[in-house]
Every structure is written in C-alpha cells, then in structure tokens.
Design a protein around this motif. Sequence first.
Motif, PDB file in Angstrom:
ATOM      1  N   ARG A 334       0.860  -1.182   0.000  1.00  0.00           N
ATOM      2  CA  ARG A 334       0.000   0.000   0.000  1.00  0.00           C
ATOM      3  C   ARG A 334       0.895   1.231   0.000  1.00  0.00           C
ATOM      4  O   ARG A 334       1.735   1.393   0.895  1.00  0.00           O
ATOM      5  CB  ARG A 334      -0.926   0.020   1.225  1.00  0.00           C
ATOM      6  CG  ARG A 334      -2.147  -0.850   1.056  1.00  0.00           C
ATOM      7  CD  ARG A 334      -3.223  -0.493   2.076  1.00  0.00           C
ATOM      8  NE  ARG A 334      -2.914  -0.996   3.398  1.00  0.00           N
ATOM      9  CZ  ARG A 334      -3.722  -0.824   4.463  1.00  0.00           C
ATOM     10  NH1 ARG A 334      -4.846  -0.149   4.330  1.00  0.00           N
ATOM     11  NH2 ARG A 334      -3.392  -1.316   5.641  1.00  0.00           N
ATOM     12  N   LEU A 335       0.726   2.071  -1.001  1.00  0.00           N
ATOM     13  CA  LEU A 335       1.519   3.282  -1.128  1.00  0.00           C
ATOM     14  C   LEU A 335       0.750   4.445  -0.523  1.00  0.00           C
ATOM     15  O   LEU A 335      -0.382   4.730  -0.922  1.00  0.00           O
ATOM     16  CB  LEU A 335       1.826   3.566  -2.596  1.00  0.00           C
ATOM     17  CG  LEU A 335       2.544   2.449  -3.373  1.00  0.00           C
ATOM     18  CD1 LEU A 335       2.787   2.876  -4.810  1.00  0.00           C
ATOM     19  CD2 LEU A 335       3.850   2.074  -2.695  1.00  0.00           C
ATOM     20  N   LEU A 336       1.369   5.118   0.442  1.00  0.00           N
ATOM     21  CA  LEU A 336       0.754   6.265   1.084  1.00  0.00           C
ATOM     22  C   LEU A 336       1.245   7.550   0.425  1.00  0.00           C
ATOM     23  O   LEU A 336       2.336   7.577  -0.172  1.00  0.00           O
ATOM     24  CB  LEU A 336       1.091   6.273   2.579  1.00  0.00           C
ATOM     25  CG  LEU A 336       0.707   5.018   3.369  1.00  0.00           C
ATOM     26  CD1 LEU A 336       1.078   5.202   4.829  1.00  0.00           C
ATOM     27  CD2 LEU A 336      -0.765   4.699   3.227  1.00  0.00           C
ATOM     28  N   LYS A 400      15.028   3.907  -3.385  1.00  0.00           N
ATOM     29  CA  LYS A 400      15.060   3.048  -4.573  1.00  0.00           C
ATOM     30  C   LYS A 400      13.909   2.048  -4.555  1.00  0.00           C
ATOM     31  O   LYS A 400      13.283   1.792  -5.594  1.00  0.00           O
ATOM     32  CB  LYS A 400      16.403   2.313  -4.641  1.00  0.00           C
ATOM     33  CG  LYS A 400      17.597   3.207  -4.954  1.00  0.00           C
ATOM     34  CD  LYS A 400      18.891   2.407  -4.935  1.00  0.00           C
ATOM     35  CE  LYS A 400      20.093   3.313  -5.182  1.00  0.00           C
ATOM     36  NZ  LYS A 400      21.375   2.535  -5.113  1.00  0.00           N
ATOM     37  N   LEU A 401      13.623   1.488  -3.373  1.00  0.00           N
ATOM     38  CA  LEU A 401      12.526   0.529  -3.276  1.00  0.00           C
ATOM     39  C   LEU A 401      11.190   1.211  -3.546  1.00  0.00           C
ATOM     40  O   LEU A 401      10.316   0.651  -4.228  1.00  0.00           O
ATOM     41  CB  LEU A 401      12.536  -0.123  -1.897  1.00  0.00           C
ATOM     42  CG  LEU A 401      11.454  -1.178  -1.628  1.00  0.00           C
ATOM     43  CD1 LEU A 401      11.502  -2.289  -2.676  1.00  0.00           C
ATOM     44  CD2 LEU A 401      11.616  -1.769  -0.222  1.00  0.00           C
ATOM     45  N   SER A 406       6.416   2.490  -7.021  1.00  0.00           N
ATOM     46  CA  SER A 406       5.571   3.578  -7.509  1.00  0.00           C
ATOM     47  C   SER A 406       5.788   3.884  -8.983  1.00  0.00           C
ATOM     48  O   SER A 406       5.287   4.892  -9.489  1.00  0.00           O
ATOM     49  CB  SER A 406       5.834   4.846  -6.687  1.00  0.00           C
ATOM     50  OG  SER A 406       7.198   5.242  -6.795  1.00  0.00           O
ATOM     51  N   ALA A 407       6.543   3.049  -9.682  1.00  0.00           N
ATOM     52  CA  ALA A 407       6.794   3.266 -11.100  1.00  0.00           C
ATOM     53  C   ALA A 407       5.484   3.211 -11.884  1.00  0.00           C
ATOM     54  O   ALA A 407       4.529   2.536 -11.479  1.00  0.00           O
ATOM     55  CB  ALA A 407       7.780   2.229 -11.624  1.00  0.00           C
ATOM     56  N   VAL A 411       6.125  -3.458 -10.967  1.00  0.00           N
ATOM     57  CA  VAL A 411       6.443  -4.874 -11.134  1.00  0.00           C
ATOM     58  C   VAL A 411       5.310  -5.726 -10.585  1.00  0.00           C
ATOM     59  O   VAL A 411       4.587  -5.318  -9.669  1.00  0.00           O
ATOM     60  CB  VAL A 411       7.762  -5.223 -10.417  1.00  0.00           C
ATOM     61  CG1 VAL A 411       8.928  -4.504 -11.060  1.00  0.00           C
ATOM     62  CG2 VAL A 411       7.673  -4.874  -8.930  1.00  0.00           C
ATOM     63  N   ASP A 412       5.132  -6.918 -11.165  1.00  0.00           N
ATOM     64  CA  ASP A 412       4.076  -7.808 -10.678  1.00  0.00           C
ATOM     65  C   ASP A 412       4.586  -8.796  -9.643  1.00  0.00           C
ATOM     66  O   ASP A 412       3.807  -9.554  -9.058  1.00  0.00           O
ATOM     67  CB  ASP A 412       3.425  -8.558 -11.839  1.00  0.00           C
ATOM     68  CG  ASP A 412       4.435  -9.381 -12.624  1.00  0.00           C
ATOM     69  OD1 ASP A 412       5.638  -9.341 -12.281  1.00  0.00           O
ATOM     70  OD2 ASP A 412       4.034 -10.058 -13.589  1.00  0.00           O
ATOM     71  N   SER A 413       5.912  -8.798  -9.410  1.00  0.00           N
ATOM     72  CA  SER A 413       6.494  -9.633  -8.352  1.00  0.00           C
ATOM     73  C   SER A 413       7.807  -9.002  -7.921  1.00  0.00           C
ATOM     74  O   SER A 413       8.452  -8.285  -8.693  1.00  0.00           O
ATOM     75  CB  SER A 413       6.721 -11.068  -8.829  1.00  0.00           C
ATOM     76  OG  SER A 413       7.691 -11.107  -9.855  1.00  0.00           O
TER      77      SER A 413
END
Length: 713
Positions: A334-336, A400-401, A406-407, A411-413
């Motif tokens: 979950r991106l805040l 970096k993570l 958030s790109a 990525v799906d994994s």
Amino acid sequence: MGEEKKQLVCCGGRKMIQAAILGLALIVFLGNVMMWIIMPTFTYYLKWLPHILADTNSTFFDIQGPIMLNFTFPILFIAVIGCIYIHLGKGSPNVQSKCKCRKDWLRVLRKPNIIKPLGIVTWIEVLFVAMFVVLCVWYFAAYVRYQYSSITTYAATKGVQVWQAKIDRLALVVGLTGNICLTFMFYPVTRGSSILPLLGLTSEGSIKYHIWLGHSAMALFTAHGFLYIVFWALSHRLSEMLKWDPHYISNVAGEISLVLGLTMWVTAFPSTRRKMFELFYYTHYLYVAFMVFFILHTGIFYACIMLPGFYLFLIDRFLRFLQSRQNVRLISARLLPCETFELNFSKAPGLKYSPTSIMFLNVPSVSKLQWHPFTVTSNSNMEEDTMSVIIKCEGSWTKKLYDVLSAPSPVDSLQVSVEGPYGPAHTDFLRHDVVVMISGGSGITPFISIIKELIFISSSSTQNQKTPKVVLIPIFKNSSHLSILDLLLPLSSPTPTASNLDIQIEAYITRETQQATIIPEKPQPLCFKPKTSDAPISSIFGPNSSLWLAAIISASFLIYLSLVAILYQYYVYPMDHGTNKVFPYHTRALLNMLFICFGIVVSASAAFLWNKKKIAREAKQIQDIADSTKSITTLLTYAADQELESLPNQSLTGSINTHYGKRPDLKRILMEIKGSSVGVFASGPKKLRHDVAAICGSGLVNNVTFESNSFNW
C-alpha cells in the motif's frame, strides 16, 4: 474459572522454574566473573593455576582444556539453560501478565538520564557500566602490578633497559584489557540470543552496548599497537613488526587485525555512518577477517577466553544465513501519499511474535548485500496469515525501493528475503494504567503493533483483563503523514472493533498552520503475483525453536571438543612431548577455527533439514496463491475505497485531535496524565527521545516508566 485456575497454576509453575534457571545462571556467571577478577593476580598464577593444570592434565586437550573449562563452558551452559528459560516463557502474553503480581520496586533505578556521550541510560545501566569500568581498571592495575614485579629480570632477558621493558609490559596489559571489551562485544549483536532475554534485553535494544564496547576495545587495541611500535623503535627492534613466530605471538597477524579494526572503527562513527551508510555497512563485514587474524595473533589458548560470545554469534549468524536463503511471498503493498509504503507478506499461521518485533529485509533488485531492519506492524493474533512492515523513504535504499513500487508500470512480483522476526520474549505494557506513546515521523511504527495488540485484547471475548488507556502523540511534518494513522487498524476480515479500547490520539503537524484544502490521496493498493517457489515467512525451527537452539549449541560444541581431542591426542601431544618440535601455534589456531565452523554447520544444518518437512507442511496451509491474491485484493480495495471516519464501529476518528503549526508541550502533557503507573514510550529522532527521557527523569512526573523504542545503528 476452572480453566483460568489451571492457566494460573501452570503459569506459576513455569515462573518458579524460570526463577530457578535465573538463579543458576546468576551463580554460574558470578563464578565466571570471579575467574576474570582473580586471573591477573599472584594468587591465580602461583596457587590456582598449578592446581588447575594438575587436576585437569589430559593428553586430549592439554592447557586448552582448563581454559575452556573456566571461561568457555560456563557461558555456553548459561546459553543452553537460557534457551529453556525462553521456551518456558512462551505462550499467551496475557496469561503471563495475569501471573505478574510483583511490585516494580526498581522504578527509581529505571529512571532515564541523559549522559553524554552515552545518550539515554538508566541508573541500572549506569551501575553496570560503572561495574564494568571497575573490572577493567582492576584487571589493568592487577596485571601491571604482576608484570612489573619481575620487570628487572624480564629486562635482562630481553636485553633492554628497565624503562623500556615497562613500556613493553604496559603495551601487553593494555591489549589484555581490550580483550575484556572484545569478549562481551558480540553478545548484543546476537539477534537470536538466549542470554539477553535472561537480562530482559533484546538485540535491537542492546546495540548501544555493542557500540560502547567497540569504541572501548578499539581505543585500547590502538594504544596496545602504538605502545609496541614505540617500544620497538626505542629498542631498535622495528624488525619485530615483520615477525610471525609459529610458536608464539604473531606480530604480523596482530597488525593486520588492528588495521582491519581501525577501518571498521573509523567508518562506525555517527558522522560517517549516517552520511555514508553503505561504506559503514560493507566495511563492517571485515569483522570476519579481524577475528581470524586476532586469533592467529593471540593463539587459540587465550582466544578461548573470549570465545563464548563469538561462538554464539557464529551460530546465530549461520541460522540467519539458512533462513535468508528462501525467498518469501510478498503479496501486496500500500503506497501512502507521504512517500511511505506498507509491505504485506504471507506468513505461516503457527508463527507468533510479540509487538515491537523487528524484521530484516533484503531486496536483491535494490541491493544484494544490504539488510535493513523494520518494525513489524501487524499482529499475529488478528492477522494469522499475513505479516506487515511500514517503510518510510529516509535513505537511498528505501528511496530506490519506493521508486520500484511507484513506477508507472509497477512490477508484478518482487524478490524479497527476510531474517526474523526478532523481538521481546513478552511485553509488559499491560501492567500500566496509562500508556503514552510519543513518536516522530516513522517512529510511530512500533506503536502500531502495540495498539493492534491492545485492540485484540480489548475485543477478545476470552480476555477478562482491563487494557490501559492509550495516549498516542504522533508528530508529523505535514498533513499527508496523517495517512499513516489509516494503518492503525489491521487489514483483516473480520476486523476486531476498537470501540472497547480507550484511546486518545493527539496528532501534531509542525510545518502547516491549517488543515490542507486539498484532500490527500488514499492509500494505493498494489498486488503481486508471487512465484511458486516463494514461501510464507516462518520460524526456522517452528514453535520449539529455543529447544532446537539449545540442541545446536550443545551438539556443535561436542563436535568441536571431539575434533580438538583427536587433534591433540594423535598430533599435538606426540609432537610436543615426543620430539624437539612444537606444533605450530597458527596451525593449531586455524584448525580450531575450522573445527568450530564445522561443528556449527553440521549441527545447524542437520536441525534445519530435520525441520524442513514440517516447514513445508506449514507452507501448504497457506491458501493458493491465486486465492490469496484475490482475498488480499478485496481487502485492499475495500480499505482504499473507505474513509477512516466511515468505518462503522471501528473508527478512530473520534479519538483524533489534530494540531497544526506547533509542537506538543510534552512536559505539560505528561504532568496532566494521572495514573498509578504510566508507561511512556518514545520512538523517533534522537532529540525527541532525549527530550522525553529528560522529562521522565526530572522527577516532575510521578509513577512514570520510560521506554525508548528506536532501533539505532
């Protein structure tokens, strides 16, 4: 009532056994300390040592035997019974708290103090630091007295003047004193330690002791090397620096070890560590070479004195290596809106952990070598199949993570490995009437796990225990960070209600004078498709991990002793006593190090393989990947579509007061809180923790127990 009485009786019995184990461990440890105290005296060398050598004379171990008997075996014995102590303490933390009826008569000694450069320390810590300093001073003074008693004879033997010989012996004593610091330096960084829980400590909370001991050891070792160089220069013997005596002390090995130690020491200072963390992190791997050359320098005889701490650290390090070889199942994120994100992992249902536990993460796509600690924010009672951590972008690794997640085309994994979780054997915040949690920025994360535990206890029909009132004071820079409060409620279904918990949240926004007119974005869900080879997070040995650790310590040491006995019986003893040759010291040291590693690898690997099938069965209990993804997707979508205040009967909004454009008056807040026992927890920036500790230790606030919950490298 009958079941409750049985639990109380069982708890009482376990407590008695644990108390007996603590008493036995204390007696053995005091005996070990006595050996340290008596070792530099005439009494030891003229009376004790001859009797010890006569009574333990053996062709299997030679002089190494009595040294291990006096210094190595007692600590390993404490480690083994410590494993039993931890195993007995496992179980429901609520039952433990019911049995807890002792009065906290050590409250005064636990008052925090700010002592530069030590930071926040309690009076108990000051007492133990003072005792350790006294031990070092005694050790130094007694050895100087012993060495200088025959300095004239020694000077004549070495062909130098008496004052030069005094420098030589002083250098030796300084190095011997540094060995005391090195002896204790590895205990705080043994994450799965069975000794620290005996003292009520955790590895993450003991890092400061490792730092203190590291600075002390390197200061003494540097003085040790410098004094020897001065002695060699004054006596025109600088060629001694290139000497590698196969039958005595190796100077070259000592110099290499000192250079490696200085490299680690320079990069470990806060100014370097914080600005160039990667440099600090990678140079600290030199500890392996440092210890190898240290043992080659001193020889295995003297190294056995400091061996126990490093031996237990090696076992812990290899077990962490075995656990980290498996990629874990990352199922969602979950991106805040405040550059903070939550990672949700699949977890084996049988894995239990305490609030404020931490977990180390490695993401090879970001860095193959770096491991970073994060607080586990989920609750093992309410979230049986998932485990979560919250990460805030505060460094290059986390940035970096975050960029990966958030790109525009995420990525799906994601390949992730973990070590842990590690945490306290049990928590005692339930003994307080009021729990005050003060956090700054990402320091709120350990408090999320505590609040979830209190929600579980307050909402559980099987609990007949009153939960303390909770006052949470989070301090954020801007209002976007308020989205972190959305994570206070567990992402599970059905979610236990928080209505039974008396909680008050006073949030402070320091860089905004009024509420933002732009509504912040809701947490964005991101689901992954784990690989079939990914496994849920699980304990490496299951619920009986402490007993397995005891078995590994015992078995590995027996293997080591057996190999050493064979070496001495068939190679060392015949050479030393049957010919004019002496078995080389460096060969003896290298073989001992090889035997230690062999014993640890064989015993730990055997235990790991024995438990591998059971771990695989636990993995099968996790639902199918597609079903798991579907389930977590549903929950994430629901959470993203809901406002915090719209969650019926679970809302914390009514308990939240938001203050803009100011910082909390912590002294006033703490003085206004009433209760017979108030637990004050602080987490976050150093200045915040120091301010809270200063208030709690000032005497202005009564019935307060201070705890610091920040993990500091």
